[in-house]
Structure formats: C-alpha cells, structure tokens
Design a protein around this motif. Structure first.
Motif, PDB file in Angstrom:
ATOM      1  N   LEU A 154     -37.939   3.324  32.916  1.00  0.00           N
ATOM      2  CA  LEU A 154     -38.296   3.732  31.563  1.00  0.00           C
ATOM      3  C   LEU A 154     -37.797   2.746  30.518  1.00  0.00           C
ATOM      4  O   LEU A 154     -38.335   2.680  29.412  1.00  0.00           O
ATOM      5  N   PHE A 155     -36.746   1.975  30.852  1.00  0.00           N
ATOM      6  CA  PHE A 155     -36.216   1.024  29.884  1.00  0.00           C
ATOM      7  C   PHE A 155     -37.230  -0.057  29.541  1.00  0.00           C
ATOM      8  O   PHE A 155     -37.078  -0.750  28.541  1.00  0.00           O
ATOM      9  N   ARG A 156     -38.252  -0.219  30.362  1.00  0.00           N
ATOM     10  CA  ARG A 156     -39.275  -1.210  30.047  1.00  0.00           C
ATOM     11  C   ARG A 156     -40.066  -0.822  28.799  1.00  0.00           C
ATOM     12  O   ARG A 156     -40.708  -1.665  28.176  1.00  0.00           O
ATOM     13  N   ILE A 157     -40.051   0.450  28.426  1.00  0.00           N
ATOM     14  CA  ILE A 157     -40.741   0.874  27.217  1.00  0.00           C
ATOM     15  C   ILE A 157     -40.119   0.226  25.991  1.00  0.00           C
ATOM     16  O   ILE A 157     -40.723   0.145  24.932  1.00  0.00           O
ATOM     17  N   ASN A 158     -38.891  -0.270  26.109  1.00  0.00           N
ATOM     18  CA  ASN A 158     -38.234  -0.961  24.999  1.00  0.00           C
ATOM     19  C   ASN A 158     -39.060  -2.125  24.483  1.00  0.00           C
ATOM     20  O   ASN A 158     -38.903  -2.546  23.334  1.00  0.00           O
ATOM     21  N   ALA A 159     -39.923  -2.675  25.320  1.00  0.00           N
ATOM     22  CA  ALA A 159     -40.715  -3.816  24.879  1.00  0.00           C
ATOM     23  C   ALA A 159     -41.656  -3.440  23.736  1.00  0.00           C
ATOM     24  O   ALA A 159     -42.090  -4.304  22.983  1.00  0.00           O
ATOM     25  N   PRO A 219     -57.324  -6.634  26.771  1.00  0.00           N
ATOM     26  CA  PRO A 219     -57.512  -5.239  27.230  1.00  0.00           C
ATOM     27  C   PRO A 219     -56.941  -4.972  28.606  1.00  0.00           C
ATOM     28  O   PRO A 219     -56.389  -3.892  28.858  1.00  0.00           O
ATOM     29  N   VAL A 220     -57.037  -5.956  29.528  1.00  0.00           N
ATOM     30  CA  VAL A 220     -56.516  -5.726  30.876  1.00  0.00           C
ATOM     31  C   VAL A 220     -55.004  -5.563  30.850  1.00  0.00           C
ATOM     32  O   VAL A 220     -54.438  -4.760  31.617  1.00  0.00           O
ATOM     33  N   ASN A 221     -54.327  -6.288  29.967  1.00  0.00           N
ATOM     34  CA  ASN A 221     -52.871  -6.155  29.853  1.00  0.00           C
ATOM     35  C   ASN A 221     -52.493  -4.801  29.278  1.00  0.00           C
ATOM     36  O   ASN A 221     -51.527  -4.174  29.722  1.00  0.00           O
ATOM     37  N   GLN A 222     -53.229  -4.355  28.278  1.00  0.00           N
ATOM     38  CA  GLN A 222     -52.980  -3.033  27.702  1.00  0.00           C
ATOM     39  C   GLN A 222     -53.223  -1.937  28.741  1.00  0.00           C
ATOM     40  O   GLN A 222     -52.446  -0.989  28.842  1.00  0.00           O
ATOM     41  N   ALA A 223     -54.302  -2.102  29.517  1.00  0.00           N
ATOM     42  CA  ALA A 223     -54.626  -1.095  30.534  1.00  0.00           C
ATOM     43  C   ALA A 223     -53.541  -1.029  31.602  1.00  0.00           C
ATOM     44  O   ALA A 223     -53.154   0.061  32.044  1.00  0.00           O
ATOM     45  N   SER A 261     -49.082   1.663  34.254  1.00  0.00           N
ATOM     46  CA  SER A 261     -47.702   1.587  34.752  1.00  0.00           C
ATOM     47  C   SER A 261     -46.838   2.691  34.163  1.00  0.00           C
ATOM     48  O   SER A 261     -46.086   3.362  34.873  1.00  0.00           O
ATOM     49  N   THR A 262     -46.952   2.884  32.843  1.00  0.00           N
ATOM     50  CA  THR A 262     -46.163   3.933  32.195  1.00  0.00           C
ATOM     51  C   THR A 262     -46.589   5.316  32.664  1.00  0.00           C
ATOM     52  O   THR A 262     -45.752   6.182  32.923  1.00  0.00           O
ATOM     53  N   SER A 263     -47.895   5.529  32.797  1.00  0.00           N
ATOM     54  CA  SER A 263     -48.403   6.834  33.252  1.00  0.00           C
ATOM     55  C   SER A 263     -47.948   7.127  34.678  1.00  0.00           C
ATOM     56  O   SER A 263     -47.571   8.267  34.997  1.00  0.00           O
ATOM     57  N   ALA A 264     -47.978   6.098  35.542  1.00  0.00           N
ATOM     58  CA  ALA A 264     -47.549   6.299  36.927  1.00  0.00           C
ATOM     59  C   ALA A 264     -46.083   6.698  36.991  1.00  0.00           C
ATOM     60  O   ALA A 264     -45.695   7.582  37.767  1.00  0.00           O
ATOM     61  N   ALA A 280     -48.867  14.269  46.875  1.00  0.00           N
ATOM     62  CA  ALA A 280     -49.870  13.207  46.792  1.00  0.00           C
ATOM     63  C   ALA A 280     -49.638  12.324  45.567  1.00  0.00           C
ATOM     64  O   ALA A 280     -49.796  11.103  45.631  1.00  0.00           O
ATOM     65  N   ILE A 281     -49.284  12.958  44.444  1.00  0.00           N
ATOM     66  CA  ILE A 281     -48.992  12.188  43.227  1.00  0.00           C
ATOM     67  C   ILE A 281     -47.808  11.262  43.460  1.00  0.00           C
ATOM     68  O   ILE A 281     -47.825  10.087  43.083  1.00  0.00           O
ATOM     69  N   GLU A 282     -46.768  11.788  44.098  1.00  0.00           N
ATOM     70  CA  GLU A 282     -45.590  10.969  44.366  1.00  0.00           C
ATOM     71  C   GLU A 282     -45.939   9.800  45.283  1.00  0.00           C
ATOM     72  O   GLU A 282     -45.524   8.658  45.048  1.00  0.00           O
ATOM     73  N   ALA A 283     -46.729  10.066  46.325  1.00  0.00           N
ATOM     74  CA  ALA A 283     -47.101   8.999  47.257  1.00  0.00           C
ATOM     75  C   ALA A 283     -47.935   7.922  46.573  1.00  0.00           C
ATOM     76  O   ALA A 283     -47.716   6.719  46.763  1.00  0.00           O
ATOM     77  N   GLY A 284     -48.887   8.350  45.736  1.00  0.00           N
ATOM     78  CA  GLY A 284     -49.747   7.388  45.044  1.00  0.00           C
ATOM     79  C   GLY A 284     -48.990   6.535  44.043  1.00  0.00           C
ATOM     80  O   GLY A 284     -49.201   5.318  43.963  1.00  0.00           O
ATOM     81  N   THR A 285     -48.116   7.140  43.280  1.00  0.00           N
ATOM     82  CA  THR A 285     -47.356   6.379  42.281  1.00  0.00           C
ATOM     83  C   THR A 285     -46.349   5.439  42.928  1.00  0.00           C
ATOM     84  O   THR A 285     -46.135   4.327  42.445  1.00  0.00           O
TER      85      THR A 285
END
Length: 396
Positions: free
Chosen positions: A136-141, A22-26, A31-34, A60-65
């Motif tokens: 975004l290319f990491r989504i290929n996994a 679960p921690v890996n899925q989270a 990461s993708t959401s950020a 603020a969103i940009e700074a946090g991500t």
C-alpha cells in the motif's frame, strides 16, 4: 534497440505514479485494485460465516490477485536495470531483489505457493502473507501528503535514534533499580535484573497494565518518579516528529521566498566529458513528460534530435518545456539561490520539495551541470526546476 525500448516502456508501466499514457494509468489501477481485493478477501476469510457462504469466491480472488503479484514481480525483475541505470544488468537485478520493495514484492506471492512444496510450514507461510499490506505504501507516489511522514522520519532519524537510545537506557536503569528495591519483598515477581523490563516498559510508555507493580514504600516512590519521567521521555520523539512536520510545510511555503523565480521556456546546456548524459541516447535520459530536447548543436551542425541521438562532449542542448493546452500543465522555473535560501548547503537528495517537481539542471559559475543526488547546492547556483502546475494557478 527495439527490445530496449520495449523494456523501457514496460518499466514506465510498472512504475507507480507514471501516468503519462493510458496503459500506465490502467496498470496502476489494476495493481491497486488487485491489492485492495486481496486484502479484503484475506480479511473476510477470517470470518466463519463469510467463509462458509463465499469461501469459493474469496479463495478464487486471493488466488487470482496473488498470481498478478507474481507476474508483477517478474516484470520488475525484467526492468530492474532501468530502476538502477547506473548499475549493470546483474547488479541492478541484485539491488532490486534485496531492496525493501523487492523483498515485499517477493513475499507478496511466494508464501502462497510454498505450502505446495513444504506442507508442514503452512502456518508460518500464512503469517508472511501479511507482508502484502506494505504494498500500500506505493500509493505514496500519487499523494505528496502521504509521503511527508516518511520524509520527516528520514530527515529526523538521528534525533529519533538518540531519543530511543535515551528511553532504552532509562528503561534498563529503572529495571535495575526496581529489582534492588523489590526483590526481597517480591522474589517471585522481580526474580532478576531483567525481570523488571516489562514493568519499566509499561510504566515509561504510560501503558501501566498493573500485572507487575511495586509493594514497598521506596518502590512506590521510585515508581511515581519513573512515571513522571516516562511522560517526558515519550514526548521527546513526539516533539521531534511534530517539529519535523512544521519544518516540512514551512519549507514548502518558502519555496521561493529567498530566491528569484522566473518562468522560462528554454534552457541551454553545454555538455562536458564529465556529464552523466554523455554517451547516452536522448531517449534514455528520462526527462519528465512535458520537457524535451528541442535541438542539439554539435560544432557548426544543428541537429534536430530523435530518441536515438547519442550525446557527445561539447554538445549544446536546447531543452524546452512543452506548451500544454490540456491535461496537467508543466513549467520550468529558474531559482537563484541566496545565502539564506533553505536549499543552500544541502544536497539534492535531502531537499524538501514536491514529488511533482524535478531539478533538471544546475548552473554554477557559468557552467551547466547535470544534477545527481549527492550534489551540494551553493550560494549563487541557478537551479532549473520542472514542475507540474495546478490549472487554477495557470488561470490566475
């Protein structure tokens, strides 16, 4: 040992597509959401009305991500040795830092903070923020279909480079010819041999902006000829990529057409001094989830292993596939290569196979071998493949 184990868990957490816990899925979800939130905020900040109304929130969103990207980069530095297990600590760190993924990860957050130290370069640093989109290319996994295009380009790189060389040569030749035909009539337009490069590029690539064009009869005749030739030149790389897609899916379809397949639950492996597993603990082998070392026979002694057992030459391993009743089932297949099998004569690194499948052993002439990317498969090899199955297939 505890520190190494924690670093290995950390590596599995930051590795995209490892969703066994679960921690890996989270972490993958965060990461993708950020990344998506960062890109959305960066785009909306370019609209004046959005910036005036929601500028504070978007900033603020940009700074946090971006801060998350920085933390992610540090975690990947800490676990680089697990990404390149064949290298030592320092070499693996250097390999990651200068790899394509490492450079993208670094440029995802560094340009955001550089203006603090170099205010004069803020415009240049802001331009580098666009690099974040390559994450975004990491989504290929997660999706084999998204990875097909990169595999096709990699397998057809020689043909594509040849076609690009032909196009470049033709572009230079047509520029020289058009200069010879049009220089006297248009000395301000075709000033030198390279002034026709823009014309030849727009003509050969069938764009045709019309800002530079021939006015003499011979120039126009030559322009017509180059236009027809350009259609064929552009079709060359297109045809290569299209043929690569067809070959890719055909090889997936023919996965077992020329081989004998048999579902098995146990594989027996005898280790020799040359095997890469020798001297390594079972925990560090990196076996896919769903498989395990059930027993180790060492001489007359039968060892029921745990993760800390270090393998030695002469050990006989019994690798078993777990019988999973929920989640994604796994199975091990034995494939005996025949002469016409598409894998025969290919190295493991170049195989066209699903990213949900793993070759865990190759048995050749009665000797079990631990595969690596450079191993070239031969006729008669027994290939043991562990793969995730779709539940529908199990039920059928």
């Amino acid at each position: 040992m505890k520190t190494g184990f924690n670093r290995e868990k950390l590596f599995r957490m930051v590795s995209v597509g490892v969703v066994d816990e679960p921690v890996n899925q989270a972490y993958d979800f965060i990461s993708t959401s950020a990344l998506l939130m960062n890109l959305a905020a960066s785009i909306m900040l370019t609209f004046e009305n959005m910036q005036a109304k929601y500028g504070g929130v978007l900033t603020a969103i940009e700074a946090g991500t971006v801060l998350f990207f920085g933390i992610d980069y540090v975690l990947r530095l800490m676990t680089a040795n697990y990404l390149y297990p064949e290298s030592n600590e320092w070499d693996s760190l250097v390999r990651y830092v200068f790899s394509f993924s490492g450079i993208i990860d670094l440029l995802s957050f560094l340009p955001y903070y550089l203006p603090v130290f170099f205010p004069s370069g803020i415009a240049v640093f802001r331009m580098f923020r666009v690099v974040r989109i390559f994450r975004l290319f990491r989504i290929n996994a997660y999706y084999d279909s998204l990875n097909v295009i990169t595999e096709v380009i990699a397998s057809k790189r020689q043909q594509l480079l040849s076609s690009f060389f032909i196009i470049l040569t033709l572009m230079l030749a047509s520029s020289l010819c058009m200069y010879s035909l049009e220089h006297e009539a248009q000395p301000d337009v075709f000033k030198n041999a390279f002034s026709g490069i823009w014309w030849s590029a727009s003509t050969l690539l069938t764009v045709g902006y019309g800002d530079i064009y021939p006015v003499t009869t011979m120039g126009r005749v030559f322009g017509i000829f180059i236009t027809f030739l350009g259609v064929g030149m552009v079709a060359i790389p297109t045809g290569i990529i299209s043929a690569g897609f067809v070959e890719q899916y055909q090889q997936f379809k023919r996965f077992g057409d020329y081989g004998m397949e048999q579902d098995i639950r146990y594989i027996q492996i005898s280790l020799t001094i040359r095997d890469r597993w020798v001297g390594r603990s079972i925990r560090s082998l990196g076996l896919p989830r769903g498989s395990m070392v059930a027993a180790v026979q060492r001489g007359d002694q039968l060892i029921i292993p745990n993760g800390d057992v270090v393998l030695t030459p002469g050990d006989v391993l019994m690798i078993a596939a777990e019988q999973i009743t929920k989640g994604i089932p796994m199975r091990i297949q034995e494939i005996i290569l025949r002469k016409n099998h598409p894998w025969t004569g290919s190295s493991i690194r170049d195989l066209d196979m699903s990213r949900q499948s793993y070759i865990i052993m190759v048995k050749r002439e009665g000797t079990a071998r631990i595969p690596d990317g450079e191993m070239v498969l031969q006729e008669g090899d027994q290939i043991y493949v562990l793969s995730k199955e779709k539940r529908k297939r199990i039920e059928d």
